[in-house]
Design a protein around this motif. Structure first.
Motif, short mmCIF file in Angstrom:
data_model
loop_
_atom_site.label_atom_id
_atom_site.label_comp_id
_atom_site.label_asym_id
_atom_site.label_seq_id
_atom_site.Cartn_x
_atom_site.Cartn_y
_atom_site.Cartn_z
N PRO A 218 11.85 33.66 -0.12
CA PRO A 218 11.21 32.75 -0.76
C PRO A 218 10.62 32.93 -1.85
O PRO A 218 9.95 33.65 -2.26
CB PRO A 218 10.93 31.75 0.29
N ALA A 219 10.60 31.80 -3.04
CA ALA A 219 9.88 32.16 -4.13
C ALA A 219 8.42 32.15 -4.06
O ALA A 219 7.77 32.44 -4.79
CB ALA A 219 10.42 31.03 -5.18
N PHE A 220 7.91 31.63 -3.00
CA PHE A 220 6.47 31.82 -2.70
C PHE A 220 6.00 32.02 -1.39
O PHE A 220 6.74 31.78 -0.43
CB PHE A 220 5.92 30.18 -3.19
N PRO A 221 5.03 32.51 -1.01
CA PRO A 221 4.70 32.97 0.17
C PRO A 221 4.33 31.73 1.26
O PRO A 221 3.56 30.91 0.93
CB PRO A 221 3.38 33.77 0.32
N LEU A 222 4.71 31.79 2.39
CA LEU A 222 4.71 30.83 3.54
C LEU A 222 4.54 31.44 4.81
O LEU A 222 4.93 31.07 5.86
CB LEU A 222 6.12 29.90 3.49
N GLY A 223 3.91 32.68 4.80
CA GLY A 223 3.69 33.34 5.90
C GLY A 223 2.68 32.50 7.10
O GLY A 223 2.88 32.66 8.20
N PHE A 224 2.00 31.28 6.72
CA PHE A 224 1.29 30.54 7.47
C PHE A 224 2.13 29.61 8.22
O PHE A 224 1.55 28.81 9.03
CB PHE A 224 0.07 29.66 6.82
N THR A 225 3.40 29.61 7.85
CA THR A 225 4.66 28.83 8.62
C THR A 225 5.17 29.84 9.32
O THR A 225 6.35 29.04 10.26
CB THR A 225 5.24 27.90 7.77
N ASP A 226 4.98 30.89 9.72
CA ASP A 226 5.72 31.66 10.54
C ASP A 226 5.89 31.19 12.07
O ASP A 226 4.76 30.91 12.42
CB ASP A 226 5.08 33.23 10.60
N PRO A 227 6.84 31.23 12.71
CA PRO A 227 7.23 30.58 13.83
C PRO A 227 6.76 31.55 14.89
O PRO A 227 6.42 31.05 16.23
CB PRO A 227 8.99 30.54 14.21
N ASP A 228 6.36 32.78 14.91
CA ASP A 228 5.71 33.48 15.78
C ASP A 228 4.12 33.72 15.79
O ASP A 228 3.66 34.47 16.47
CB ASP A 228 6.24 35.06 15.58
N ARG A 229 3.65 33.06 14.90
CA ARG A 229 2.13 33.04 14.84
C ARG A 229 1.35 32.62 15.89
O ARG A 229 0.28 33.02 16.23
CB ARG A 229 1.74 32.25 13.47
N PHE A 230 1.97 31.95 16.84
CA PHE A 230 1.13 31.55 18.02
C PHE A 230 1.58 32.61 19.22
O PHE A 230 0.76 32.35 20.28
CB PHE A 230 1.63 30.10 18.38
N GLU A 231 2.14 33.57 19.04
CA GLU A 231 2.51 34.60 20.29
C GLU A 231 1.44 35.60 20.31
O GLU A 231 1.15 35.70 19.17
CB GLU A 231 3.91 34.89 19.99
N CYS B 242 -2.23 19.55 -1.93
CA CYS B 242 -1.88 19.27 -0.56
C CYS B 242 -2.93 19.77 0.23
O CYS B 242 -3.27 21.10 0.23
CB CYS B 242 -0.69 20.47 -0.23
N LEU B 243 -3.74 18.78 0.62
CA LEU B 243 -5.03 18.97 1.40
C LEU B 243 -5.05 19.92 2.69
O LEU B 243 -5.93 20.72 3.20
CB LEU B 243 -5.74 17.92 1.69
N GLU B 244 -3.60 19.94 3.22
CA GLU B 244 -3.50 20.52 4.64
C GLU B 244 -3.60 22.00 4.39
O GLU B 244 -4.05 22.61 5.34
CB GLU B 244 -2.32 19.94 5.13
N HIS B 245 -3.03 22.63 3.22
CA HIS B 245 -3.02 23.94 3.14
C HIS B 245 -2.71 24.27 1.64
O HIS B 245 -1.79 23.82 1.10
CB HIS B 245 -2.15 24.71 4.21
N PRO B 246 -3.63 25.05 0.75
CA PRO B 246 -3.29 25.29 -0.57
C PRO B 246 -2.07 25.95 -0.74
O PRO B 246 -1.29 25.70 -1.74
CB PRO B 246 -4.48 26.35 -0.81
N GLY B 247 -1.49 26.63 0.24
CA GLY B 247 -0.34 27.48 0.10
C GLY B 247 0.89 26.54 -0.02
O GLY B 247 2.08 27.04 -0.02
N LEU B 248 0.73 25.43 0.30
CA LEU B 248 1.68 24.14 0.26
C LEU B 248 2.15 23.68 -1.09
O LEU B 248 2.99 23.38 -1.43
CB LEU B 248 1.55 23.25 1.17
N VAL C 109 -10.54 14.91 3.27
CA VAL C 109 -9.36 14.55 2.18
C VAL C 109 -9.69 14.88 0.84
O VAL C 109 -9.04 15.68 0.23
CB VAL C 109 -9.11 13.18 2.34
N VAL C 110 -11.11 14.65 0.38
CA VAL C 110 -11.36 14.81 -0.85
C VAL C 110 -11.49 16.39 -1.13
O VAL C 110 -11.30 17.25 -2.44
CB VAL C 110 -12.52 14.11 -1.50
N ASP C 111 -12.34 17.07 -0.42
CA ASP C 111 -12.46 18.70 -0.38
C ASP C 111 -11.31 19.30 -0.43
O ASP C 111 -10.74 20.19 -1.14
CB ASP C 111 -13.43 18.94 0.81
N GLY C 112 -10.43 18.82 0.62
CA GLY C 112 -9.17 19.73 0.75
C GLY C 112 -8.11 19.47 -0.59
O GLY C 112 -7.50 20.35 -1.19
#
Length: 382
Positions: free
Chosen positions: A369-382, A57-63, A101-104
């Protein structure tokens, strides 16, 4: 909840919502799924006959862990449904070595010890001759665990499995408002019917922002195109042209795959990158298509994939929701005790559908959840 229609309502039954309904029902919860249209419809962002699956997942390693779990759950859904839902074609992530793409992909692979192979230009040309026009210095990250998923079949299978576990499904039912109260949450519909539930999971795709308006989402219109080669050519068969993303020299990214068994068309498209697609209102979307929808893509294909031609044999206009950082929004916005949201697929969310369904079921039940998904927190933009 005494007198309630269900413990949980899932609003929006695209890939994420159907998967959540399946996971909640199989845990024994009383759950009702509601969709504005019908199963596997063409109005949202969960259709198109095929979608790319990859764990690099080049968009984010946490995915990566989410994608790995999604693959396991896809296989489980295949066993439960008896349907073929994920074709293991392998996946190719192609471009300059220092490109996005490749680096990610390499960064995700290193962090999670993924099984990959790196091919130089000549090796890629031998394995996949359709990429013969690859420039010098470009390489391919090949992921054997990648492949393509079948979106309409996946949604139907998940809904069938959910029903078999006791879920109820309401289609052709538009939700207009969500109203919390002391006796639970009221889910108001356009027909005047009100559903009483304990919690609501909103997976309404391009319409999520209407029901949860403070989320920073915008809806993007994305053309999807299929091309028939000028003449039959084995280079374009799926086994020789598996799913791929290919970054070209100006930073645009082509994606697609070869012809499915029994078909004559390749599915080929262009990633937006914030440059090509326009923001729209899903209520007034113009779904007609014209040559302007594939003009940029056609120019790229003439050089990048010779022999395909410049005019698609089929084209549709689709929509998806994206966030400012192109990551998902998953969780309880502002700590809301009765509401869980999942959206902002940003055009790379389908591969995670089954895993996100499990994450949503965990959140509803108050589990981590079984793995951290903090980067998807709905409040991160506030």
């Amino acid at each position: 909840m005494t007198g309630a229609d269900a413990d949980i309502a899932v609003v929006g039954l695209g890939a994420w919502g159907a998967s959540a309904l399946w996971q909640l029902a199989r845990r024994g919860l009383r759950v009702i799924g509601v969709d504005r249209y019908g199963p596997a419809n063409i109005n949202g962002s969960s259709h198109g006959e095929s979608r790319m699956f990859r764990t690099a997942c080049l968009e984010h390693p946490g995915l990566v862990p989410l994608a790995q779990r999604s693959r396991e759950l896809w296989q489980q859904l295949e066993r439960e449904s008896g349907a073929r839902l994920l074709e293991p074609t392998g996946a190719m992530l192609i471009g300059p070595e220092d490109g996005r793409v490749v680096d990610g992909a390499l960064r995700a692979a290193r962090e999670h010890d993924l099984d990959i192979e790196v091919l130089d230009r000549d090796a890629l040309r031998r394995r996949s001759p359709a990429h013969e026009a690859l420039p010098a210095g470009h390489v391919a990250v090949v992921e054997p665990a990648g492949g393509l998923t079948l979106p309409e079949a996946t949604i139907r299978a998940a809904l069938a499995a959910a029903r078999a576990a006791g879920a109820r499904v309401l289609t052709d039912t538009r939700v207009t408002a969500l109203e919390p109260g002391s006796a639970g949450t009221a889910v108001h519909t356009a027909s005047g019917r009100v559903l009483r539930v304990g919690q609501v999971v909103v997976t309404a795709g391009p319409w999520l922002g209407q029901l949860v308006p403070h989320l920073p989402l915008e809806v993007v219109r994305m053309p999807t195109t299929w091309f028939t080669p000028r003449e039959p050519d084995t280079r374009f068969a799926l086994e020789r042209l598996p799913v791929f993303m290919r970054e070209v020299e100006d930073g645009d990214v082509l994606w697609g795959h070869g012809t499915l068994p029994g078909r004559t068309e390749l599915k080929l498209g262009l990633e937006d990158g914030g440059r090509h697609f326009r923001v729209v209102d899903p209520e007034t979307l113009d779904r007609s298509v014209s040559p302007s929808d594939w003009a940029v893509l056609a120019r790229r294909l003439a050089d990048a994939v010779p022999g395909v031609g410049r005019e698609p044999s089929r084209a549709t206009a689709n929509i998806y929701a994206r966030t400012p950082d192109n990551q998902f929004v998953i969780g309880r916005p502002r700590g809301n005790p009765w509401l869980v949201v999942a959206g902002g697929c940003s055009s790379h969310g389908f591969k995670h559908a089954t895993g996100i369904g499990e994450v949503l079921a965990d959140l509803v039940q108050g589990k981590e959840p079984a793995f951290p998904l903090g980067f998807t927190d709905p409040d991160r933009f506030e």
